[in-house]
Write a protein that holds these residues in place. Structure first.
Motif, PDB file in Angstrom:
ATOM      1  N   VAL A   1      -0.117  -2.194   3.531  1.00 47.15           N
ATOM      2  CA  VAL A   1      -1.513  -2.548   3.275  1.00 47.15           C
ATOM      3  C   VAL A   1      -2.388  -2.150   4.458  1.00 47.15           C
ATOM      4  N   ASP A   2      -3.643  -1.854   4.137  1.00 52.31           N
ATOM      5  CA  ASP A   2      -4.604  -1.509   5.180  1.00 52.31           C
ATOM      6  C   ASP A   2      -5.196  -2.778   5.787  1.00 52.31           C
ATOM      7  N   GLY A   3      -6.189  -2.636   6.609  1.00 56.69           N
ATOM      8  CA  GLY A   3      -6.799  -3.763   7.300  1.00 56.69           C
ATOM      9  C   GLY A   3      -7.475  -4.782   6.398  1.00 56.69           C
ATOM     10  N   THR A   4      -7.732  -4.412   5.142  1.00 56.28           N
ATOM     11  CA  THR A   4      -8.329  -5.351   4.193  1.00 56.28           C
ATOM     12  C   THR A   4      -7.273  -5.933   3.241  1.00 56.28           C
ATOM     13  N   ASP A   5      -5.997  -5.724   3.567  1.00 56.36           N
ATOM     14  CA  ASP A   5      -4.858  -6.199   2.778  1.00 56.36           C
ATOM     15  C   ASP A   5      -4.785  -5.511   1.412  1.00 56.36           C
ATOM     16  N   THR A   6      -5.307  -4.297   1.336  1.00 56.98           N
ATOM     17  CA  THR A   6      -5.237  -3.501   0.114  1.00 56.98           C
ATOM     18  C   THR A   6      -4.036  -2.568   0.192  1.00 56.98           C
ATOM     19  N   PRO A   7      -3.147  -2.598  -0.812  1.00 57.63           N
ATOM     20  CA  PRO A   7      -1.991  -1.703  -0.793  1.00 57.63           C
ATOM     21  C   PRO A   7      -2.415  -0.227  -0.812  1.00 57.63           C
ATOM     22  N   VAL A   8      -1.764   0.567   0.040  1.00 56.20           N
ATOM     23  CA  VAL A   8      -1.995   2.009   0.089  1.00 56.20           C
ATOM     24  C   VAL A   8      -0.687   2.779  -0.113  1.00 56.20           C
ATOM     25  N   ALA A   9       0.432   2.073  -0.148  1.00 54.27           N
ATOM     26  CA  ALA A   9       1.748   2.660  -0.393  1.00 54.27           C
ATOM     27  C   ALA A   9       2.651   1.543  -0.892  1.00 54.27           C
TER      28      ALA A   9
END
Length: 176
Positions: free
Chosen positions: A57-65
Motif C-alpha cells: 500500500v502507498d502512503g494513503t493505505d491504497t493497494p498498489v500491488a
C-alpha cells in the motif's frame, strides 16, 4: 510502501491492479491474458479470510500491488503477484514475494512455487533473478500437477507461450 494483509475493502483495488497489470501482455501479443478478468470478489474474499492475500500500500493505505499465496501440496504456492504499472520497477513484486517466503515459513513450508510464462520478460526471467529455478515435471507433486491442468483448462496453455513451474527455498536470504 508497506506490505500488509489484504482486507475485503481492498477487493476493488486488487481487481483494478490486476486489470492494469494485464495490459502489458497486449503489447507482446497476449491479448487474451490482458482481457482476462481479475479474480472475482468471492474468490478474493476467500483468499483474504485464509490469510493468503497480501497487499503493498502507498502512503494513503491504497493497494498498489498484491500477492495471493496458498498451501498447495507440501509447498507454498504463489497464485498471483501483480503490481500496478504506475508503481512498477520499485521492487514491490520482490518485496511481496519475500513476504510469501515468510508466510510459507510461518506454516512450516520451506519451498515456494509458482507457474508462469517462460518467455515473458517480466515472468520467468524476472523470477529467476529473484532466485526461482525451473522445477522439472518429475519434481511436481500431485497438487502442482493438478494446478497446471486447471490453468490449462482456464486457457493459459498457449502453444506459442509455454508455461513453466518454478520454485525457490523460502529460507533463502533476501537478495532484494
Amino acid at each position: 510502501m508497506t506490505i500488509r494483509a489484504a482486507r475485503t475493502t481492498d477487493i476493488p483495488a486488487i481487481q483494478e491492479i490486476e486489470r492494469a497489470a494485464g495490459e502489458p501482455f497486449r503489447g507482446i501479443g497476449l491479448a487474451e491474458i490482458a482481457d482476462d478478468e481479475p479474480p472475482g470478489a468471492d474468490e478474493l474474499a476467500a483468499c483474504i479470510r485464509s490469510g493468503g492475500a497480501l497487499v503493498a500500500v502507498d502512503g494513503t493505505d491504497t493497494p498498489v500491488a498484491y500477492l495471493l499465496v496458498e498451501t498447495l501440496g507440501s509447498r507454498a504456492h504463489i497464485e498471483q503477484v501483480s503490481v500496478h504499472p504506475s508503481h512498477a520497477r520499485q521492487g514491490l513484486g520482490a518485496r511481496l514475494i519475500e513476504a510469501a517466503d515468510a508466510w510459507a515459513l510461518e506454516r512450516g513450508l520451506t519451498e515456494v512455487t509458482l507457474t508462469t510464462f517462460a518467455d515473458v520478460p517480466w515472468n520467468a526471467p524476472y523470477y529467476a533473478r529473484l532466485g526461482f529455478s525451473l522445477l522439472p515435471d518429475e519434481q511436481w507433486d500431485d497438487a502442482l500437477r493438478e494446478r497446471v491442468r486447471e490453468e490449462a483448462a482456464a486457457g493459459l496453455a498457449l502453444s506459442d507461450w509455454p508455461r513453466v513451474a518454478m520454485a525457490r527455498d523460502a529460507r533463502r536470504r533476501s537478495a532484494v
